[in-house]
Structures are given as structure tokens and as C-alpha cells.
Design an enzyme around this catalytic site. Structure first.
Site, short mmCIF file in Angstrom:
data_model
loop_
_atom_site.label_atom_id
_atom_site.label_comp_id
_atom_site.label_asym_id
_atom_site.label_seq_id
_atom_site.Cartn_x
_atom_site.Cartn_y
_atom_site.Cartn_z
N SER A 108 -15.88 -32.23 42.93
CA SER A 108 -15.94 -31.38 44.12
C SER A 108 -16.54 -32.18 45.28
CB SER A 108 -16.73 -30.13 43.79
OG SER A 108 -16.53 -29.13 44.75
N HIS A 121 -11.41 -26.48 38.11
CA HIS A 121 -12.22 -27.35 38.97
C HIS A 121 -12.94 -28.41 38.13
CE1 HIS A 121 -13.70 -28.18 42.92
NE2 HIS A 121 -14.93 -27.78 42.73
N ASP A 142 -6.97 -25.18 40.05
CA ASP A 142 -8.13 -25.30 40.93
C ASP A 142 -7.75 -25.11 42.39
OD1 ASP A 142 -10.51 -25.94 42.14
OD2 ASP A 142 -10.29 -28.11 41.85
#
Lengths: 443, 443
Positions: free
Chosen positions: A134, A410, A385
């Protein structure tokens, strides 16, 4: 699992010399697998949160460190966790927040690695590979492009480095969430899309009775007021995004404790087309599924979307300066249609933090889509995601490689191996290991 | 030759969001050769001085722009010339000087190029090549490594990017100067090496008579005091460095108006071994040769080494923060032996500017010798140029190419073609053009 938290003095301002303050940056080190004769260093570039959260949810690094005889370092991002440049004053006024930027964070990582290598016997010639998911993945990639002298390669998992001005349509994120839900049930999508207007209509006609219906149906901690309707709907929207992000193939506890494939679970009450109060009750069941899979939650709070240690205050500031990710939605998604309004965002940022965003800067500084000069970066992205919307999903060269994880959520690949792992994530991890091996052992 | 100076608003602080001040950056544009259908942009990354000085001494760019149909831009470096972030207050207190860093300057260049390309019709897809000599060359190289999204390639002429902590022996610069003088006359070197102790001895024994002898021999504007002896000797030392830098094969007026091969001219009074007052008179003739080849100089000032528009105040600050170039000398050179004393430098910087240098940072930030990830940079260096000491003199890869200019002085290749040019500089320029053509027309 780590030998304890370490703290090391960093400059608060790497890019100016007048402010000579330092602060204690926290980092976690594990050297039990490390070959003390120049074995590699696996360095996690910490996200917008307490580093222990990421240390505990990045099992891949722990899984592979033994075979690479690697030292593991998880470095906390400034202004999060305990790495607060001005202690409890760090968020008190804009001048104290001025040093919360990604460039300062990368400079922290660079100088921390130099400190570790200059003080740990046997690490002087250790090659450093960075890992991140991320925002941490964005930092890993950017670290490699800006400091290839420090880092031989970066695994940037679910890193939406293209989720910025002029690079990605602002509706892309919402469209992926919608697609993820649709992959389980189109009715689920159609139901959710209708819930906002259903709530609006009911609130308009039903007055206080509707408010107490909503309060009890969603099991809210505080009685809903009519001025809360917008917050309630925004809260619902946020949860769809989170559910898609953590749609893992096995029970997990990243943002909330959840069973396997939680989007499937959340859609279960919405498999048939519903209307009116029944629709709202169905959606409420989905929401309670997200928050209360353990049965321990007493009531829900519409100002809270995820528990855990994500430091959302800092991210709000970062979103108001560098990390301006345009978001909008049209009527094809499970979100309310909304336009991207940069001026309004900017005014709001000024009101909140006395700063204004500069939405061009991030692309100037971190190259936008012009990655042909980059090397040794893996960009991995998962099908489910939402952040794949801003991910690098096409390989850019022999050494800037995109990996697509079918059914992946994710940064699934960064998590520990699990018996319920899909073949696609297993293959992704194998490919990642092979590439890391190349970085370490060729040249 | 240019269509006039332009000014454009830049952020004073690219790396923090609290300070939202802007300033007017000056840049010079010439578009008479430019192909307005995406022709390239030749962008000079300005040095520590008034940009017009560099515009007038970088004839190579003007010479080759027509055949490349290139737009020419000379961008002034912040805090020099008229590009003063806080006007005449810019140098008044340390907080105002805080934004004088190379990173801020590169960010200025990056955002300026984006401004030009977004506002000049026909330039949207123009490729940008940067040019720079000396510090400007360092900036050109660093610009390419940090912003390859903006710049396809960089010609870094006489750019001592390795003249930093732990990269180059601190005596290297002085040794090159000595070698340059020795290439004309070993006696010249031996004479100059003796002049300091000769002055010291004479001053010790001769008192006021020596001081007035020195004053008249060096034709000084102000009578020398005994406390000035150290300054006098330092002034002499500085001049040897400048002479080597500007040892061009034809008369030139870069720092001072000088005839061809000025080191040869400066050595002329020192071809025979001299002693005592005769030695001092010989050295004085060398010095006057440097300052007074035009015959217009009335007297000399030992606090001044070069006229012209170099902004030495700003460079003093930069030397006290990022640009810490360790310098020392042993008794084999034409300089007085002196050790490098970082602590003393640091204390002095604190006294002068309330800042302390960070001598590791520049190598962390700009990769030091780890240039294997870089691409599309030409590093050219001249044999006679003292700054070759910190230059990249070996090619690093197919695309990071070192060019050696025999008999070359400081960024000779960037100067206009001249009938007296050496074959080596002609060959260097030809090679540079060929490489630039590759950058522009392949891919």
C-alpha cells in the site's frame, strides 16, 4: 519474533539546515536468520501507522528471510506509532507537521540503513531489498528510484503510485470495488447502489421514526440525527472499500477480524433484490458482518471504519499536501455519484491544517508513468483490491515487473503463507523470490 | 542573443507545505532555432552566480542548438543573480537562507520545465537535455538521476560530484593544480612552493620594511599589516587554482580577461629558480599577469580573487551545509600544507550561519560512486582542470560516459568553438553531439 524495538536519532529536517532538531525513529530488527557475513537486509518501508501492525501482517518477509539468511528490519514512518518528531506536540500546529512528507520519510530510511550498516559488524556490504504494501509499497518503489545506491530492489505490493492527478481516472477505485462485489453477486451490487436513495427517501418521509429505525437497524451507539445521514452513507461507502481490500481467502485480522472471502459473506444478505426497509436491513446485516464477525461488538460508531493502529490523522495531512488522490464516482458503482472537486478539497485542507495540496508535485518528483529509467522493482497487484486502480499493472522493462494476482486482495502476497492460499498468490510469491534472488546474486 | 529574461513564480519550499511563499525565478530563453513541433529543449542548470555569466560562457549550447532545432533555456539558480527568494533580505538571517539547497534548486528546474512545456505551444512532447559546467554540471547530472522523467540526458562538464567526504582524497585538487603548473615548468612549481616560507621568513626578520616591500611588489591597494600575511598567502593560493581552471588555449574572459594558456604566462617569470626578494618579485609578476593582462588594473586587493558575477556569499553557505568538499594539502604541492579539519569548519559555519554541515548527506542523496543505476549522462573533464580531481573520469556503463579532454581546462567543451581549439576538445564536442543525438532520436 524480533529482538526488540530499536530507536535511532534522525534529523527532523533532511532538506534544510536551520532546523537541527532530531527525533527518535523506531525500527524493529530480527537477525536470527541473518548471515553475519554480508547477508542481505530485508527492509520494510513503514506505512501510515504503528510499525508493529505491519510487522505482524507481513509474514512473507518472515517466511523467506531464513532461506535468504536475511536480516529483517521494519522501519516506522515518521509521525506514526512512536516515531513522533515532536512527541505529543507533533500534531498540534502546522509548523510542527511541516516535516511529514514522503521525501523526509525516504531520507529517514536512507540514513537509517546507513546507520545500521555502519554500526552492525558484517553488514557493510549487505545488499538491501525493500518491501512495502500500500503506501509502504509506494515508498518502497520510490525509495528504489530515488536511492538506488542504498537499495538493490523493491517489492512494491498493492502500491497505487499512479492514483494521482492526470494519471488515473478518478472513478477507477470505485469501479474496482464494484467489480469485486459483482464477482460474487450482481444483485449485491444493485442492492447496495440503491441503499443511499432508499435511506434518503425514508428519512425525508419518515422523520424521527426513520432515524430510530436506522439507529436500531445499524445498531448504532448514538441515536442518529437527520444531520448524520450523510455521515452514515459515507461510512457505508468506506466499508465496501475496506471489504474489497481485505477480501483474503482465509480468516484474517488486518483491519477487522473477518472470515475467509469477506466480500462473499457481506453479500450474503443481499443476494436477492430488496427494497425499502428490507434493503436497509439487508445492508445492515452486511455491515454487522464486517464489524462483528467475532460477536463481541456491542454497537457501531459511524465515525469509525476500521480499528487497528492506522494513524488516520497523519494521513489526512498527507492527503492535504502530497498524497492527493482524486476520487469520484458515477452512477455505475456501489458508491454515491460524486465529482472530484480540487478547489473544495484545497479549501478544506487550508481550514484544517493551514496548508494547500500541490497535486502536480508527486508526479514531478516520483516520475508518474515515466518509469523507463527505473530498475529492479516488482509491482504486485491483486484482482479484488480497489487499489489496483492506481497500480502499475504492466511490466515496464525487464527489471520493472508487474505481477497480477488473480483473486488477490490488498497486498495478499506480503502475508504469511496459508494453507488456503490461492495458486495465484503462491505463484506470485515464487516469482518474487526468484527476482529477489537475481537482485542479490547477479552482479 | 536571447529573447529576454523571463521570470516565473516558484515555490520557495518544495519540500514542506507550511511555507507557501513564492519567488520569481529568472530564466533566459532563445527560441529562434527551435522547431516548434516538439523540437528539443536545451536546458542549462544554473550555477552559483548570475545566469547571464553562464549564458555568455556556454557557447557550445548556442553553437549546436541550430542543428538540433533546439529551444535554449538558461535557468538561474535560486539565491543568485536576481532569483532571490526574499529579495535583499535573502541573505540577512539563517531562516531566510534555509531554502538554499541543491534539492530545492533541482525542484525549481523540474517545475520550471513543466511550466514551460505546459504553456509553450509545441513543446508538450519536447525532450529536454540539460547542460551544466562545474556546480552547474553537478546539478545537471543530479537532475538526470533524480528526475529522469523530466530530462532525457545530461552533459555534466567538469562536474566534481565525487569531491566529497570519503570519495576523493582531500589533497587531490591541489595535486592537479600542481601538475598543471609542472606541465609547463617544474621550476615554476618549485618556486611557488617556496614563496610562502620566504614571505614568512622575510616578514619575521624584516618587520615594517618587509610589509611595505610586499605592498609595493604586489601593488596592493591597502598597506599590508603583519596580520594580513596569512590572507596574502591564501590569496596567492587561490589564484593558482583559478589559473589552472581557466587555462584555455585562447584569450578568454571568464573570471578575468586573460591571454591563451595563462598558466604558461604565469609561470614565465618563474622559469628559473629564484630566492628571497627575487622570488617574491617573480611571484608578484605572475599574480599581476593574472589580474592585469589588460593593463587596466590600478592596484590589487587581497580579499578578491576573481571579478565577475560569482555569488560567493551563497556558495559559502552551501559549503557549510551540503557542499562540503574536503580540501587539504601536503608538502608536494604548490600550496601550504594544511590538514582537513571538519570540526573547525563546522564550528566556523555555525558561527557564520548558525548551521552545521552534514557531510554524509550529499553522498546518500546523490549516490556517491554508486552510479550503476544511472543512465544518459556525459561526464567530461579536462586534464588541466583542478576539478577533474572529483570528476567521474571512467565510464560507468554504456550510457554513463566519461570524456577526457587532453590539455583541457574547466568546462572548456562548453565554450564556443574557437579557431585555437585543441583537437581533443573538438573531438569531445563531436562525441557529445553524437550522444545527445542518440538521446533525442532513439526511443
Amino acid at each position: 519474533m524480533w529482538r526488540g524495538a530499536c530507536f535511532q536519532e534522525r534529523m527532523v529536517d533532511h532538506f534544510g539546515f536551520v532546523n537541527q532538531d532530531t527525533y527518535k525513529q523506531r525500527y524493529l530488527v530480527a537477525d536470527q536468520f541473518w548471515n553475519k557475513n554480508d547477508g542481505p537486509i530485508f527492509f520494510y518501508t513503514g506505512n501510515e501507522g504503528d510499525i508493529t501492525l505491519f510487522c505482524n501482517n507481513t509474514g512473507f518477509v518472515w517466511d523467506i528471510a531464513p532461506e535468504f539468511h536475511a536480516m529483517i528490519v521494519f522501519a516506522e514512518h515518521r509521525y506514526y506509532g512512536t516515531s513522533l518528531p515532536y512527541g505529543d506536540q507533533s500534531y498540534k500546529d502546522p509548523s510542527k507537521l511541516n516535516y511529514l512528507t514522503s521525501e523526509q520519510a525516504l531520507a529517514d530510511f536512507a540514513t537509517l540503513i546507513e546507520y545500521i550498516k555502519s554500526t552492525t559488524p558484517g553488514s557493510k556490504n549487505s545488499k538491501v531489498v525493500t518491501f512495502g504494501g500500500s503506501y509502504g509499497g509506494m515508498l518502497s518503489a520510490w525509495f528504489r528510484i530515488k536511492y538506488p545506491n542504498i537499495v538493490v530492489g523493491a517489492l512494491a505490493a498493492s502500491a497505487p503510485i499512479l492514483q494521482f492527478h492526470n494519471l488515473t481516472p478518478c472513478s477507477a477505485y470505485d469501479k474496482v470495488v464494484t467489480k469485486t462485489f459483482a464477482s460474487y453477486s450482481q444483485n449485491c451490487v444493485d442492492n447496495i447502489r440503491q441503499v443511499y436513495s432508499t435511506i434518503d427517501d425514508l428519512a425525508k418521509s419518515g422523520g424521527n421514526a426513520t432515524l430510530s429505525f436506522l439507529t436500531s437497524t445499524f445498531q448504532l451507539c448514538k441515536p442518529l440525527k437527520s444531520s448524520d445521514i450523510d455521515t452514515l452513507e459515507g461510512w457505508l461507502e468506506g466499508i465496501w472499500g475496506y471489504l474489497a481490500m481485505i477480501n483474503y481467502p482465509y480468516p484474517a485480522n488486518f483491519l477487522e477480524p473477518l472470515p475467509a472471502w469477506p466480500v462473499k459473506g457481506a453479500c450474503k444478505p443481499l443476494l436477492n433484490i430488496l427494497n425499502g426497509k428490507e434493503l436497509i436491513e439487508g445492508v445492515a446485516k452486511s455491515i454487522k458482518f464486517y464489524f462483528n464477525s467475532t460477536g463481541n461488538t456491542q454497537c457501531l460508531n459511524i465515525t469509525q471504519q476500521a480499528t487497528g493502529n492506522l494513524g488516520t490523522g497523519g494521513w489526512d495531512y498527507q492527503s492535504c499536501t502530497e498524497m492527493v488522490m482524486p476520487m469520484c464516482s458515477d452512477n455505475t458503482t456501489i458508491f454515491r455519484p460524486v465529482e472530484w472537486n480540487y478547489t473544495a478539497i484545497s479549501d478544506n485542507c487550508y481550514k484544517q491544517f493551514k496548508v494547500r495540496p500541490r497535486h502536480d508535485w508527486i508526479n514531478t518528483n516520483y516520475w508518474g508513468k515515466s518509469l523507463s529509467s527505473a530498475s529492479n522493482i516488482i509491482f504486485s497487484n491483486g484482482q479484488y483490491d480497489p487499489w489496483i486502480s492506481g497500480g502499475v499493472t504492466q511490466s515496464q522493462s525487464d527489471t520493472v515487473v508487474a505481477i497480477y494476482i488473480k483473486y488477490g486482495a490488498h497486498h495478499l502476497d506480503l502475508r504469511s503463507a496459508n494453507p488456503l492460499d490461492t495458486d495465484s498468490v503462491k505463484a506470485a510469491r515464487q516469482q518474487e523470490k526468484n527476482i529477489i534472488r537475481q537482485w542479490l546474486y547477479t552482479n
